[in-house]
Write a protein that holds these residues in place. Structure first.
Motif, PDB file in Angstrom:
ATOM      1  N   UNK A  60       0.835  -1.210   0.000  1.00  0.00           N
ATOM      2  CA  UNK A  60       0.000   0.000   0.000  1.00  0.00           C
ATOM      3  C   UNK A  60       0.869   1.260   0.000  1.00  0.00           C
ATOM      4  N   UNK A  61       2.047   1.194   0.655  1.00  0.00           N
ATOM      5  CA  UNK A  61       2.950   2.345   0.652  1.00  0.00           C
ATOM      6  C   UNK A  61       3.479   2.605  -0.752  1.00  0.00           C
ATOM      7  N   UNK A  62       3.878   1.524  -1.420  1.00  0.00           N
ATOM      8  CA  UNK A  62       4.438   1.653  -2.768  1.00  0.00           C
ATOM      9  C   UNK A  62       3.384   2.162  -3.747  1.00  0.00           C
ATOM     10  N   UNK A  63       2.161   1.656  -3.605  1.00  0.00           N
ATOM     11  CA  UNK A  63       1.103   2.016  -4.554  1.00  0.00           C
ATOM     12  C   UNK A  63       0.327   3.263  -4.121  1.00  0.00           C
ATOM     13  N   UNK A  64       0.782   3.889  -3.051  1.00  0.00           N
ATOM     14  CA  UNK A  64       0.128   5.101  -2.516  1.00  0.00           C
ATOM     15  C   UNK A  64      -1.351   4.860  -2.202  1.00  0.00           C
ATOM     16  N   UNK A  65      -1.631   3.684  -1.695  1.00  0.00           N
ATOM     17  CA  UNK A  65      -3.003   3.380  -1.256  1.00  0.00           C
ATOM     18  C   UNK A  65      -3.041   3.611   0.256  1.00  0.00           C
ATOM     19  N   UNK A  66      -4.186   3.988   0.781  1.00  0.00           N
ATOM     20  CA  UNK A  66      -4.327   4.177   2.225  1.00  0.00           C
ATOM     21  C   UNK A  66      -3.843   2.922   2.959  1.00  0.00           C
ATOM     22  N   UNK A  67      -3.020   3.152   3.976  1.00  0.00           N
ATOM     23  CA  UNK A  67      -2.427   2.046   4.739  1.00  0.00           C
ATOM     24  C   UNK A  67      -3.483   1.058   5.243  1.00  0.00           C
ATOM     25  N   UNK A  68      -4.537   1.593   5.851  1.00  0.00           N
ATOM     26  CA  UNK A  68      -5.539   0.711   6.460  1.00  0.00           C
ATOM     27  C   UNK A  68      -6.282  -0.114   5.412  1.00  0.00           C
ATOM     28  N   UNK A  69      -6.509   0.493   4.250  1.00  0.00           N
ATOM     29  CA  UNK A  69      -7.229  -0.230   3.191  1.00  0.00           C
ATOM     30  C   UNK A  69      -6.332  -1.324   2.607  1.00  0.00           C
ATOM     31  N   UNK A  70      -5.121  -0.928   2.197  1.00  0.00           N
ATOM     32  CA  UNK A  70      -4.219  -1.883   1.545  1.00  0.00           C
ATOM     33  C   UNK A  70      -3.813  -3.014   2.472  1.00  0.00           C
ATOM     34  N   UNK A  71      -3.258  -2.649   3.623  1.00  0.00           N
ATOM     35  CA  UNK A  71      -2.782  -3.677   4.552  1.00  0.00           C
ATOM     36  C   UNK A  71      -3.955  -4.463   5.140  1.00  0.00           C
ATOM     37  N   UNK A  72      -5.096  -3.789   5.280  1.00  0.00           N
ATOM     38  CA  UNK A  72      -6.276  -4.455   5.838  1.00  0.00           C
ATOM     39  C   UNK A  72      -6.755  -5.577   4.938  1.00  0.00           C
TER      40      UNK A  72
END
Lengths: 283, 268
Positions: A60-72
């Motif tokens: 999510x960090x690499x793809x600039x997605x919200x941390x909670x959404x991506x990692x969730x």
């Protein structure tokens, strides 16, 4: 008077107050779910899932997605996948956890190496940053804590039945597979919201130690479920304060306080209590 | 009119991949019956129990539970985690999952106390399950099944891994429950200690070899087909006693008969 002022000194800082609230809530939350983790012999799942979520955090960090959404999403998929692989006996549970979580963890490191600020990001996720807690983190942890406490309270008997005797619970018409997915989702989301506070390496300890300490003290599931979050929260509270005064890592100090509580209970408790914790084969 | 069928399987086949555990098995359990399923290890007893209780799917054939019928399942004591932090009362209360709140109501307490008293477990409500004797432990799980008010009580190897005294206790308990109207279905390895005391036995070896009273089923021809080895049967006090030793010589058999007639039981 001076001593009292010294003890209260860190509370002058807003970042410490936020860290304290977040850590105490995280301790209580891990304490509740730790009861199920320990009694189901899922300690390794807690450890593995925290690593799997790291992969999602990196992606999510690499793809600039919200941390909670991506990692969730990543964490929940990993948790459900592990549960399904283990239940359907496609692989042994240990092998399933090992493969899914280490592959996820390795994928996260590779992504950060290739595209991100690897060192900084990895350290932040592995060890957490309790003093860098934002209000968003506090809101996330509070929301998850409230949701988990409500679910555990309302589904208490189903959770107990499916944990103690899944085969009979299934015969009696309980949706055991659904209950297991529900537990994995709660565990994944808990790891997700607490990993930025105490770090992935230390989450598994907070899932296991308070519950194991509570197991030594009581022979009742209900009382264990009440004691474990108290131990988790107190460990975090004391650990946070000590870390300020000793100038040590907050996450590490919390775990050391928790381990000290376990050791003291082990030494002070009678032979029977020690046997209870010895019976937790999977720790 | 014969009593209603509560639980049935017709032409049931259960396979795990290429391995066929059960083939073309038809068994009907009627209200008020007390039925034992016997057979060697790998004969499909557990698969049949799992198919009947809905935890394993039929590959072919059908399994049917009569409308509204509830099953009370008692697992093998060896499969229970005796170190789990749980008291006797909590074991019973967990089955009432419709109640959402964790606390146990006064009504539930009274009902649990009554069921436990019926099974000779009065006053043990607050004890941890590990602190009980072998017979008490087995009875707690029967009590849990009864607490759910089942129509059919299903027990998986209730005398497996228990001592002789506990086996007697379990047999008496089940007879008592049956005499009060319970429908009971169990699996067992224990031919002399349990199976021969039941009114109806189903001998299983992947398929149903025989289905009837112990006098009809515990006979050398049926037992050889069920267990794949010759077994001798003696009669003592009107009940068949199966000798699972190698009684090849007639002298050994006469010794066994003498031992039984002197009231010393089947030689071990």
């Amino acid at each position: 008077m001076t001593v009292a002022l010294d003890i209260l000194a860190p509370y002058d800082f807003a970042f410490f107050q936020r860290g304290m609230v977040a850590a105490t809530l995280a301790g209580a939350l891990c304490g509740v779910l730790g009861v199920f983790v320990v009694l189901r012999g899922m300690s390794y799942i807690g450890h593995g899932l925290s690593h799997a979520v790291f992969g999602g955090a990196a992606a999510s960090a690499v793809m600039s997605i919200n941390f909670f959404v991506g990692a969730g999403i990543w964490g929940i998929v990993s948790g459900v996948l592990i549960g399904r692989i283990a239940r359907q006996k496609i692989l042994g549970a240990d092998a399933a956890i090992g493969i899914v979580t280490t592959a996820s963890f390795a994928g996260g490191i590779a992504l950060l190496n290739r595209y991100g600020q690897a060192r900084k990001s990895i350290e932040a996720v592995l060890f957490g940053s309790v003093l860098g807690v934002s209000w968003v983190d506090i809101i996330a942890i509070t929301s998850v804590a409230v949701a988990v406490f409500v679910v555990v309270l309302l589904a208490y008997r189903k959770l107990l039945y499916a944990t103690f005797d899944p085969q009979v619970a299934a015969v009696s018409g309980e949706r055991v597979a659904f209950i297991e997915v529900m537990l994995m989702v709660m565990l994944s989301v808990t790891i997700l919201v607490t990993m930025r506070v105490i770090g992935t390496l230390l989450i598994s300890a907070l899932l296991v130690i308070p519950a194991a300490t509570a197991r030594m003290i009581t022979n009742s599931f209900a009382r264990m479920l009440m004691l474990s979050p108290v131990f988790g929260a107190v460990s975090c509270l004391v650990g946070m304060n000590l870390s300020y005064h000793l100038d040590t890592s907050a996450g590490a100090t919390i775990i050391l306080v928790s381990a000290a509580g376990f050791t003291a209970t082990y030494l002070l408790a009678g032979r029977r209590a020690r046997q209870r914790v010895a019976s937790l084969h999977h720790i | 009119m014969s009593p209603e069928v509560l639980l049935r399987c017709d032409a049931l086949t259960v396979a795990y991949g290429a391995n066929i555990a059960l083939e073309n098995v038809t068994v009907h359990i009627r209200r008020g019956e007390f039925v034992g399923i016997v057979g060697p290890s790998g004969s499909g007893k557990t698969s049949l129990l799992r198919a009947l209780t809905g935890t394993v799917r039929a590959t072919r054939g059908s399994v049917e539970l009569a409308s509204g019928v509830r099953l009370g399942y008692v697992p093998q004591v060896e499969s229970v985690d005796w170190n789990f932090p749980i008291t006797v009362r909590e074991v019973l209360a967990m089955t009432r999952t419709r109640r959402r709140w964790p606390t146990i109501t006064d009504d539930e307490r009274a009902e649990a106390a009554a069921v436990l008293a019926d099974l000779g477990l009065a006053g043990l409500e607050d004890r941890h399950i590990r602190e009980l004797s072998g017979g008490q432990q087995q009875r707690v799980f029967v009590a849990r099944a009864m607490f759910a008010r089942p129509d059919v009580l299903v027990l998986d190897e209730p005398t497996s891994g228990v001592d002789v005294r506990t086996r007697h206790e379990i047999l008496h308990l089940l007879r008592d429950l049956h005499s009060k109207g319970s429908t009971i279905l169990l699996t067992t390895h224990d031919l002399n200690g349990l199976a021969s005391h039941l009114p109806r036995l189903v001998c299983l070896n992947r398929e149903v070899v025989a289905d009837g009273s112990p006098r009809e089923t515990l006979i050398p021809e049926v037992l050889e087909r069920t267990y794949g080895a010759p077994l001798h049967v003696l009669e003592h006090g009107g009940m068949p006693i199966v000798l699972d030793h190698d009684y090849e010589s007639s002298e050994s058999l006469r010794d066994a008969e003498r031992s039984l007639s002197q009231g010393r039981g089947a030689p071990s």
